[in-house]
Design a protein around this motif. Structure first.
Motif, PDB file in Angstrom:
ATOM      1  N   VAL A  70      45.707   0.723  18.210  1.00  0.00           N
ATOM      2  CA  VAL A  70      46.502   1.352  19.261  1.00  0.00           C
ATOM      3  C   VAL A  70      47.906   0.783  19.166  1.00  0.00           C
ATOM      4  CG1 VAL A  70      46.833   1.621  21.741  1.00  0.00           C
ATOM      5  CG2 VAL A  70      44.521   1.686  20.773  1.00  0.00           C
ATOM      6  N   THR A  71      48.891   1.656  19.104  1.00  0.00           N
ATOM      7  CA  THR A  71      50.275   1.220  19.035  1.00  0.00           C
ATOM      8  C   THR A  71      50.964   1.599  20.339  1.00  0.00           C
ATOM      9  OG1 THR A  71      50.210   1.635  16.661  1.00  0.00           O
ATOM     10  CG2 THR A  71      52.374   1.328  17.641  1.00  0.00           C
ATOM     11  N   VAL A  72      51.640   0.627  20.937  1.00  0.00           N
ATOM     12  CA  VAL A  72      52.315   0.840  22.222  1.00  0.00           C
ATOM     13  C   VAL A  72      53.816   0.603  22.058  1.00  0.00           C
ATOM     14  CG1 VAL A  72      50.266   0.234  23.571  1.00  0.00           C
ATOM     15  CG2 VAL A  72      51.907  -1.551  22.962  1.00  0.00           C
ATOM     16  N   ASP A  73      54.566   0.895  23.119  1.00  0.00           N
ATOM     17  CA  ASP A  73      56.015   0.685  23.105  1.00  0.00           C
ATOM     18  C   ASP A  73      56.373  -0.758  22.778  1.00  0.00           C
ATOM     19  OD1 ASP A  73      56.585   3.293  23.764  1.00  0.00           O
ATOM     20  OD2 ASP A  73      56.613   2.899  25.921  1.00  0.00           O
ATOM     21  N   ASN A  74      57.634  -0.963  22.411  1.00  0.00           N
ATOM     22  CA  ASN A  74      58.129  -2.304  22.102  1.00  0.00           C
ATOM     23  C   ASN A  74      58.478  -3.118  23.340  1.00  0.00           C
ATOM     24  OD1 ASN A  74      57.941  -2.263  19.299  1.00  0.00           O
ATOM     25  ND2 ASN A  74      59.878  -1.185  19.090  1.00  0.00           N
ATOM     26  N   GLU A  75      58.323  -2.546  24.519  1.00  0.00           N
ATOM     27  CA  GLU A  75      58.655  -3.279  25.734  1.00  0.00           C
ATOM     28  C   GLU A  75      57.848  -4.572  25.803  1.00  0.00           C
ATOM     29  OE1 GLU A  75      58.762  -0.918  29.301  1.00  0.00           O
ATOM     30  OE2 GLU A  75      59.390   0.833  28.144  1.00  0.00           O
ATOM     31  N   LYS A  76      58.434  -5.571  26.443  1.00  0.00           N
ATOM     32  CA  LYS A  76      57.906  -6.931  26.421  1.00  0.00           C
ATOM     33  C   LYS A  76      56.421  -7.050  26.777  1.00  0.00           C
ATOM     34  CE  LYS A  76      58.888 -11.571  27.958  1.00  0.00           C
ATOM     35  NZ  LYS A  76      59.351 -12.403  28.998  1.00  0.00           N
ATOM     36  N   GLU A  77      55.963  -6.380  27.800  1.00  0.00           N
ATOM     37  CA  GLU A  77      54.583  -6.545  28.257  1.00  0.00           C
ATOM     38  C   GLU A  77      53.695  -5.341  27.970  1.00  0.00           C
ATOM     39  OE1 GLU A  77      53.788  -9.511  29.284  1.00  0.00           O
ATOM     40  OE2 GLU A  77      55.857 -10.208  29.391  1.00  0.00           O
ATOM     41  N   ALA A  78      54.108  -4.441  27.101  1.00  0.00           N
ATOM     42  CA  ALA A  78      53.350  -3.207  26.864  1.00  0.00           C
ATOM     43  C   ALA A  78      51.945  -3.473  26.330  1.00  0.00           C
ATOM     44  CB  ALA A  78      54.117  -2.287  25.918  1.00  0.00           C
ATOM     45  N   VAL A  79      51.806  -4.403  25.400  1.00  0.00           N
ATOM     46  CA  VAL A  79      50.480  -4.726  24.858  1.00  0.00           C
ATOM     47  C   VAL A  79      49.613  -5.310  25.966  1.00  0.00           C
ATOM     48  CG1 VAL A  79      49.213  -6.217  23.248  1.00  0.00           C
ATOM     49  CG2 VAL A  79      51.268  -5.002  22.477  1.00  0.00           C
ATOM     50  N   ASP A  80      50.172  -6.244  26.734  1.00  0.00           N
ATOM     51  CA  ASP A  80      49.416  -6.871  27.826  1.00  0.00           C
ATOM     52  C   ASP A  80      48.944  -5.829  28.836  1.00  0.00           C
ATOM     53  OD1 ASP A  80      50.121  -9.162  26.504  1.00  0.00           O
ATOM     54  OD2 ASP A  80      51.354  -9.989  28.110  1.00  0.00           O
ATOM     55  N   LEU A  81      49.827  -4.912  29.203  1.00  0.00           N
ATOM     56  CA  LEU A  81      49.461  -3.878  30.173  1.00  0.00           C
ATOM     57  C   LEU A  81      48.329  -2.994  29.643  1.00  0.00           C
ATOM     58  CD1 LEU A  81      52.978  -2.867  31.512  1.00  0.00           C
ATOM     59  CD2 LEU A  81      51.157  -4.019  32.785  1.00  0.00           C
ATOM     60  N   TYR A  82      48.393  -2.646  28.373  1.00  0.00           N
ATOM     61  CA  TYR A  82      47.317  -1.851  27.786  1.00  0.00           C
ATOM     62  C   TYR A  82      45.996  -2.615  27.875  1.00  0.00           C
ATOM     63  CZ  TYR A  82      44.503   0.911  24.636  1.00  0.00           C
ATOM     64  OH  TYR A  82      43.491   1.686  24.112  1.00  0.00           O
ATOM     65  N   LEU A  83      46.014  -3.875  27.473  1.00  0.00           N
ATOM     66  CA  LEU A  83      44.784  -4.670  27.488  1.00  0.00           C
ATOM     67  C   LEU A  83      44.246  -4.838  28.903  1.00  0.00           C
ATOM     68  CD1 LEU A  83      45.849  -7.289  24.824  1.00  0.00           C
ATOM     69  CD2 LEU A  83      44.124  -5.509  24.551  1.00  0.00           C
ATOM     70  N   MET A  84      45.125  -5.082  29.873  1.00  0.00           N
ATOM     71  CA  MET A  84      44.692  -5.232  31.263  1.00  0.00           C
ATOM     72  C   MET A  84      44.041  -3.948  31.778  1.00  0.00           C
ATOM     73  SD  MET A  84      47.619  -7.400  33.209  1.00  0.00           S
ATOM     74  CE  MET A  84      49.069  -7.033  32.255  1.00  0.00           C
ATOM     75  N   ASN A  85      44.556  -2.800  31.358  1.00  0.00           N
ATOM     76  CA  ASN A  85      44.035  -1.521  31.843  1.00  0.00           C
ATOM     77  C   ASN A  85      42.765  -1.064  31.131  1.00  0.00           C
ATOM     78  OD1 ASN A  85      45.925  -0.911  33.905  1.00  0.00           O
ATOM     79  ND2 ASN A  85      47.432  -0.377  32.338  1.00  0.00           N
ATOM     80  N   LYS A  86      42.574  -1.468  29.892  1.00  0.00           N
ATOM     81  CA  LYS A  86      41.444  -0.959  29.112  1.00  0.00           C
ATOM     82  C   LYS A  86      40.239  -1.900  29.041  1.00  0.00           C
ATOM     83  CE  LYS A  86      43.383   2.923  28.038  1.00  0.00           C
ATOM     84  NZ  LYS A  86      42.888   4.188  28.541  1.00  0.00           N
ATOM     85  N   ALA A  87      40.455  -3.197  29.048  1.00  0.00           N
ATOM     86  CA  ALA A  87      39.342  -4.148  28.930  1.00  0.00           C
ATOM     87  C   ALA A  87      38.499  -4.117  30.198  1.00  0.00           C
ATOM     88  CB  ALA A  87      39.866  -5.551  28.661  1.00  0.00           C
ATOM     89  N   ARG A  88      37.199  -4.117  30.033  1.00  0.00           N
ATOM     90  CA  ARG A  88      36.245  -4.052  31.141  1.00  0.00           C
ATOM     91  C   ARG A  88      35.316  -5.264  31.126  1.00  0.00           C
ATOM     92  NH1 ARG A  88      39.385  -1.196  33.103  1.00  0.00           N
ATOM     93  NH2 ARG A  88      39.530   1.025  32.815  1.00  0.00           N
ATOM     94  N   LYS A  89      34.599  -5.423  32.206  1.00  0.00           N
ATOM     95  CA  LYS A  89      33.634  -6.517  32.318  1.00  0.00           C
ATOM     96  C   LYS A  89      32.730  -6.537  31.084  1.00  0.00           C
ATOM     97  CE  LYS A  89      30.226  -8.510  35.368  1.00  0.00           C
ATOM     98  NZ  LYS A  89      29.564  -8.490  36.654  1.00  0.00           N
ATOM     99  N   ASN A  90      32.498  -7.724  30.566  1.00  0.00           N
ATOM    100  CA  ASN A  90      31.669  -7.991  29.382  1.00  0.00           C
ATOM    101  C   ASN A  90      32.356  -7.699  28.060  1.00  0.00           C
ATOM    102  OD1 ASN A  90      29.434  -8.940  30.896  1.00  0.00           O
ATOM    103  ND2 ASN A  90      28.841  -6.824  31.291  1.00  0.00           N
TER     104      ASN A  90
END
Length: 148
Positions: free
Chosen positions: A51-71
């Protein structure tokens, strides 16, 4: 828990253990998603989702926070991201094999804050130690434990 029911998410921009992650995930047949910004080119086998996201500073972190689920599992060296993911029930491991724990994350964040504060005041702080083969070995050992 069956490994195929979990997803391994990778904060891939500066991850030195991509090859090891692919090998282990293929071995235990678990889905893997490598997330990076446009400024990083990843060459991975077809078994890995990229998955490729924007170059903005926290874009990768935001993607991971939104997609990762319990377990699920996340590989990152970002303490703040680890803290958020732990609270969601995600297992988090650093590329050096450090398994983040909820009872220790506050102390890690405090230490990071104090180092940042010292640097802003012009003081020099220690950077990370060079990444070694022993770090790779520890990562694989801990990663396999989390997956089993």
């Amino acid at each position: 828990m069956n490994p195929s029911e979990r997803t391994v998410f990778v904060d891939a921009d500066a991850c030195p253990v991509k090859k090891e992650i692919v090998e282990v995930c293929e071995q235990v047949q678990v889905n893997m998603v490598f997330v990076s910004s446009y400024s990083h080119t990843l060459t991975l086998p077809s078994t890995a989702s990229v998955v490729t996201v924007d170059n903005e500073k926290e874009a990768v972190d935001l993607y991971l926070m939104n997609k990762a689920r319990k377990n699920d599992i996340c590989v990152t060296q970002d303490h703040a991201l680890a803290s958020i993911l732990l609270s969601k029930g995600v297992s988090v491991i650093s590329p050096r094999g450090l398994v983040y724990q909820e009872d220790k994350i506050s102390q890690m964040l405090d230490a990071r804050y104090l180092s940042q504060k010292q640097r802003r005041m012009g003081e020099k702080t220690k950077g990370p130690k060079p990444f070694r083969q022993a770090d790779r070995i520890k990562f694989v050992e801990q990663f396999l434990k989390i997956l089993s």
